[in-house]
Scaffold this motif. Structure first.
Motif, short mmCIF file in Angstrom:
data_model
loop_
_atom_site.label_atom_id
_atom_site.label_comp_id
_atom_site.label_asym_id
_atom_site.label_seq_id
_atom_site.Cartn_x
_atom_site.Cartn_y
_atom_site.Cartn_z
N VAL A 56 32.89 3.27 0.32
CA VAL A 56 32.54 1.92 -0.14
C VAL A 56 31.14 1.56 0.32
O VAL A 56 30.33 1.03 -0.45
CB VAL A 56 33.58 0.89 0.35
N GLU A 57 30.82 1.89 1.58
CA GLU A 57 29.47 1.57 2.10
C GLU A 57 28.39 2.32 1.34
O GLU A 57 27.33 1.76 1.04
CB GLU A 57 29.40 1.91 3.60
N SER A 58 28.64 3.59 1.03
CA SER A 58 27.65 4.37 0.28
C SER A 58 27.42 3.77 -1.10
O SER A 58 26.27 3.63 -1.56
CB SER A 58 28.13 5.82 0.14
N CYS A 59 28.50 3.38 -1.78
CA CYS A 59 28.36 2.78 -3.11
C CYS A 59 27.62 1.45 -3.04
O CYS A 59 26.74 1.17 -3.87
CB CYS A 59 29.73 2.57 -3.74
N GLN A 60 27.96 0.63 -2.07
CA GLN A 60 27.31 -0.68 -1.96
C GLN A 60 25.83 -0.54 -1.65
O GLN A 60 25.00 -1.30 -2.17
CB GLN A 60 28.01 -1.51 -0.89
N LYS A 61 25.45 0.44 -0.86
CA LYS A 61 24.04 0.66 -0.55
C LYS A 61 23.26 1.01 -1.81
O LYS A 61 22.17 0.48 -2.05
CB LYS A 61 23.90 1.78 0.49
N VAL A 72 20.40 14.27 -18.52
CA VAL A 72 21.76 14.82 -18.43
C VAL A 72 21.83 16.02 -17.48
O VAL A 72 22.37 17.06 -17.81
CB VAL A 72 22.29 15.22 -19.82
N ASP A 73 21.31 15.85 -16.29
CA ASP A 73 21.40 16.90 -15.28
C ASP A 73 22.81 16.98 -14.73
O ASP A 73 23.55 15.99 -14.70
CB ASP A 73 20.44 16.61 -14.13
N ASP A 74 23.17 18.18 -14.28
CA ASP A 74 24.45 18.33 -13.58
C ASP A 74 24.44 17.53 -12.29
O ASP A 74 25.46 16.97 -11.88
CB ASP A 74 24.72 19.81 -13.29
N ASN A 75 23.29 17.49 -11.63
CA ASN A 75 23.10 16.67 -10.43
C ASN A 75 21.60 16.47 -10.26
O ASN A 75 20.90 17.37 -9.81
CB ASN A 75 23.70 17.36 -9.20
N PHE A 76 21.11 15.31 -10.64
CA PHE A 76 19.67 15.05 -10.66
C PHE A 76 19.02 15.31 -9.30
O PHE A 76 17.87 15.74 -9.22
CB PHE A 76 19.41 13.61 -11.10
N ILE A 77 19.74 15.07 -8.23
CA ILE A 77 19.16 15.23 -6.89
C ILE A 77 19.55 16.57 -6.26
O ILE A 77 19.38 16.77 -5.06
CB ILE A 77 19.56 14.07 -5.96
N LEU A 137 23.30 10.78 -2.40
CA LEU A 137 22.08 10.02 -2.65
C LEU A 137 21.95 8.87 -1.65
O LEU A 137 20.83 8.51 -1.25
CB LEU A 137 22.11 9.46 -4.08
N ALA A 138 23.08 8.31 -1.23
CA ALA A 138 23.06 7.19 -0.29
C ALA A 138 22.40 7.56 1.04
O ALA A 138 21.99 6.67 1.80
CB ALA A 138 24.48 6.68 -0.05
N GLU A 139 22.28 8.85 1.34
CA GLU A 139 21.67 9.30 2.58
C GLU A 139 20.15 9.43 2.48
O GLU A 139 19.49 9.74 3.48
CB GLU A 139 22.27 10.65 2.98
N ASP A 140 19.57 9.21 1.30
CA ASP A 140 18.15 9.45 1.08
C ASP A 140 17.48 8.18 0.58
O ASP A 140 17.40 7.92 -0.63
CB ASP A 140 17.97 10.59 0.08
N ASP A 141 16.97 7.37 1.48
CA ASP A 141 16.36 6.09 1.13
C ASP A 141 15.14 6.28 0.22
O ASP A 141 14.92 5.48 -0.70
CB ASP A 141 15.94 5.33 2.39
N GLU A 142 14.35 7.31 0.49
CA GLU A 142 13.15 7.53 -0.32
C GLU A 142 13.53 7.83 -1.77
O GLU A 142 12.91 7.31 -2.71
CB GLU A 142 12.32 8.69 0.25
N MET A 143 14.55 8.66 -1.96
CA MET A 143 14.97 9.01 -3.32
C MET A 143 15.45 7.77 -4.07
O MET A 143 15.11 7.57 -5.25
CB MET A 143 16.08 10.06 -3.28
N ILE A 144 16.24 6.94 -3.41
CA ILE A 144 16.73 5.72 -4.04
C ILE A 144 15.57 4.84 -4.49
O ILE A 144 15.52 4.36 -5.63
CB ILE A 144 17.66 4.95 -3.09
N GLU A 145 14.61 4.64 -3.60
CA GLU A 145 13.46 3.79 -3.91
C GLU A 145 12.65 4.35 -5.08
O GLU A 145 12.25 3.62 -5.99
CB GLU A 145 12.56 3.63 -2.68
#
Length: 524
Positions: free
Chosen positions: A304-309, A221-226, A260-268
Motif C-alpha cells: 500500500v505504501e509503495s502504491c501511495q508513493k 508497451v514494454d514488458d517492464n519499462f524500468i 519503481l517506488a524504490e527509485d525517486d529519480e526514476m519517478i521524477e
C-alpha cells in the motif's frame, strides 16, 4: 509480392474497452505494433495492404488481390486467427503467421494449415522467411534463439493505420524483464536481459507520430519499462526537452514493476517526461502467494505504501490482480477488494490464474498432472485451465463476487476521486486537446453518472472538486470515469460466463459422484 497483413478480432475483455470506445466514437484500444513493425521489415518493392479487423475488416477484393496473407495473433484472438488461416488456405493463398501466440503454441497454427511460421523475434526470423520465399520453399518454420539488437529495429509503419480509430498508439522502448514470475511468459518470449532502443530511435518514432497529428495516448508497451533503469533514465532525460518543446503533445503510459517506488529519480523523470498512467502487476496482497510465484520484488516494502508513493508523485496506477495461486487462503477476493479500496486504484485488471504454455507454472503443473484441456480461454470470464489447490467452486464464486463489487459504480467513483485527489496535480500542460471524441465521451459520462444513476450527487460534487482543485488532472479523471462505463457493463458478461462454466463443472462432478456411488452399490 502482394501481401495482406491482418490483425484478428479481439473478443470483449478487460482491455477491449468496448463500451467506452462506443461512447467516444472510437473503434479499438490500440493497433498491433508487432504487425506494423513487420511491415517495415518487408522488402520495399512489396505491395502491402493492412487490415485491423477491430477497426475495418479486409474485403473480398483484398483477398483476391494478395499473393500471401501474413497474420499475427495473441492467444485471446485464437478463434479468429484459426478462421483467417483456414480462409486463406481455402482461397489458395500462401499463409504466414507470427506473433506471441504462434510462437508459444506453434502446433495450433500448423493444425490450422499455415504454410510459414515466422516465430520468435522478427528481426531474426523475417530474413529467414524472405530467403525461403526466394528459394521457392512452399512451407517452413523459422525460429531463432538469438535475441536481436533492437537498436536495428526500423520505425513501424504508422502510415498504415487509421489513427482516428484508436484510443492509444503503441511504441516500444525495450523487450524483456529481469524478473522471473512463475506464471508469466515474457521471459520465455523475450528473455531476462532487457534490450533497449536508443533515445534517438525513440524520439524519431515519436516525431513521426507528432508530424502525423497524433495527440492522444501513447502506450510504451514494454514488458517492464524500468527493467534496464540506466537506459530508461537516459531516454527520459532526452524525452523531457522533446516534450517541453512541443508542449507535451502526447499522454504517455507504460508498464513497470512495483520496485519503481524504490527509485525517486526514476519517478521524477517519468512525471516530468509526461507519463500519467502506469500498469503494475501487483497480483495479490498475500505475501505467501507472492513468494510462491517468485514475485519477490513485491515483498520488499509494504504494498500500500509503495502504491501511495507512486500515486502521490502524480502517476495513476492501473494494476493486475490474480486469484487462484497455490496455497491461497480463502477470502483472497475480499483482500484484493480491500487493497484496491485502500490504494484507490480505479482499474484493477482482475482475473483467475491461467497457466500459459511453456511458463514455469505450466511446466510444474504438467509434472504434477494438474493441467486440464478445454477450459482455458484466457480472459476474465474463464475458469482456470488447471486443478487449483482450493475448491474451484469456492474460488470462482469468490472471484465473481469480488469482480462485481470492484466495478459497482458508486465504489468506483469514490475510489477514483480519492486516487486523483491523492495525486500531485502537475501536468506539462493545462489540458490535452479536446475533440469531438472527447466531448462525446465526457457528455455520456455526465449523462449516465450525473443524471441517470444514483451516483448523480456524488458525481457532481467530485466533478467540481477536481475541476477547481486539480484542473490539470480533469481530462485524465473524466477519461477514467469513461473507462468505468466499460467495466460497469462488462462485469455482467464476466458473471454470466463464469456461472455457465461453473454449472458445467458442478454437473460433471455430480455425474462423476453418481457413477462412483453406482459402482460402490454394485460391488456391495
Amino acid at each position: 509480392m502482394k501481401a495482406l497483413l491482418i490483425w484478428p478480432h479481439f473478443p470483449n475483455s478487460f482491455w477491449s474497452y468496448q463500451e467506452t470506445l462506443h461512447l467516444a466514437g472510437l473503434r479499438s484500444t490500440n493497433p498491433p505494433l508487432g504487425l506494423i513493425t513487420v511491415a517495415a521489415m518487408l522488402p520495399k518493392e512489396w505491395e502491402i495492404r493492412f487490415s485491423d479487423r477491430n477497426v475495418q475488416p479486409e474485403t473480398e477484393a483484398d483477398w483476391a488481390w494478395c499473393d500471401i496473407v501474413i497474420i499475427s495473433a495473441m492467444i485471446v484472438q485464437k478463434a479468429d486467427f484459426r478462421n483467417l488461416i483456414q480462409k486463406g488456405i481455402a482461397l489458395g493463398k500462401k499463409v504466414a503467421v507470427g506473433g506471441p501466440f504462434p510462437t508459444s503454441v506453434p502446433e495450433f497454427a500448423l493444425e490450422a494449415g499455415a504454410h510459414y511460421l515466422i516465430l520468435d523475434e522478427g528481426e531474426c526470423t523475417i530474413p529467414m522467411f524472405l530467403a525461403a520465399l526466394e528459394r521457392g520453399d512452399e512451407q517452413g518454420i523459422f525460429r531463432s534463439g538469438e535475441k536481436p539488437d533492437v537498436t536495428q529495429t526500423p520505425i513501424p509503419r504508422f502510415d498504415l493505420l487509421d489513427l482516428d480509430a484508436y484510443l492509444a498508439i503503441t511504441v516500444q522502448f525495450s523487450r524483456g524483464c529481469p524478473f522471473q514470475c512463475e506464471f508469466c511468459d515474457i521471459i520465455n518470449l523475450y528473455g531476462r536481459k532487457p534490450r533497449t532502443k536508443t533515445p534517438e530511435q525513440m524520439l524519431a518514432e515519436l516525431e513521426v507520430l507528432y508530424q502525423m497529428g497524433w495527440y492522444r495516448y501513447v502506450f510504451i508497451v514494454d514488458d517492464n519499462f524500468i527493467g534496464n533503469s540506466r537506459n530508461a533514465k537516459l531516454f527520459l532525460k532526452a524525452l523531457i526537452p522533446w516534450m517541453e518543446e512541443r508542449n507535451y503533445p502526447f499522454i504517455l503510459l507504460t508498464e513497470a514493476s512495483l520496485n519503481l517506488a524504490e527509485d525517486d529519480e526514476m519517478i521524477e523523470l517519468m512525471v516530468k517526461a509526461g507519463f500519467t498512467i502506469l500498469f503494475m502487476g501487483i497480483e495479490t496482497p498475500d505475501t505467501e502467494s507472492l513468494l510462491g510465484i517468485h514475485k519477490n520484488q513485491n515483498t520488499r516494502h509494504p504494498l500500500v505504501e509503495s502504491c501511495q508513493k507512486i500515486t502521490q508523485a502524480g502517476l495513476q496506477i492501473m494494476s493486475g490482480f490474480i486469484m487462484g495461486f497455490d496455497g491461497e487462503r480463502p477470502g483472497a477476493g475480499k483482500r484484493i477488494q480491500e487493497f484496491i479500496t485502500a490504494t484507490g486504484i480505479p482499474q484493477g485488471q482482475f482475473s483467475l490464474l491461467q497457466a500459459l504454455q511453456n511458463t514455469q507454472l505450466w511446466q510444474r503443473l504438467e509434472k504434477e498432472g494438474r493441467l486440464m484441456n478445454g477450459l482455458g480461454t484466457f480472459h476474465q470470464g474463464a475458469i482456470m485451465n488447471f486443478v487449483p489447490t482450493r475448491p474451484v467452486e469456492e474460488l470462482v464464486e469468490e472471484y465473481i463476487d469480488a469482480f462485481w463489487n470492484i466495478y459497482e459504480p458508486m465504489p468506483f467513483l469514490k475510489r477514483t476521486f480519492r486516487h486523483f485527489m491523492m495525486m500531485n496535480g502537475w501536468r506539462g500542460r493545462l489540458m490535452p486537446k479536446i475533440t469531438s471524441k472527447e466531448l462525446r465521451l465526457f457528455s455520456a459520462v455526465c449523462w449516465r453518472q450525473g443524471v441517470l444513476r444514483s451516483t448523480r450527487w456524488l458525481f457532481w460534487g467530485q466533478f467540481l472538486a477536481i475541476a477547481l482543485r486539480k484542473p490539470r488532472l480533469f481530462y485524465d479523471y473524466m477519461t477514467v470515469l469513461g473507462v468505468g462505463e466499460h467495466f460497469f457493463k462488462y462485469r455482467h458478461e464476466v458473471r454470466d460466463q463464469l456461472l455457465t462454466q461453473l454449472a458445467t463443472v458442478k454437473q460433471a462432478k455430480a455425474k462423476h459422484q453418481e457413477e462412483e456411488n453406482y459402482q460402490l452399490a454394485s460391488v456391495q
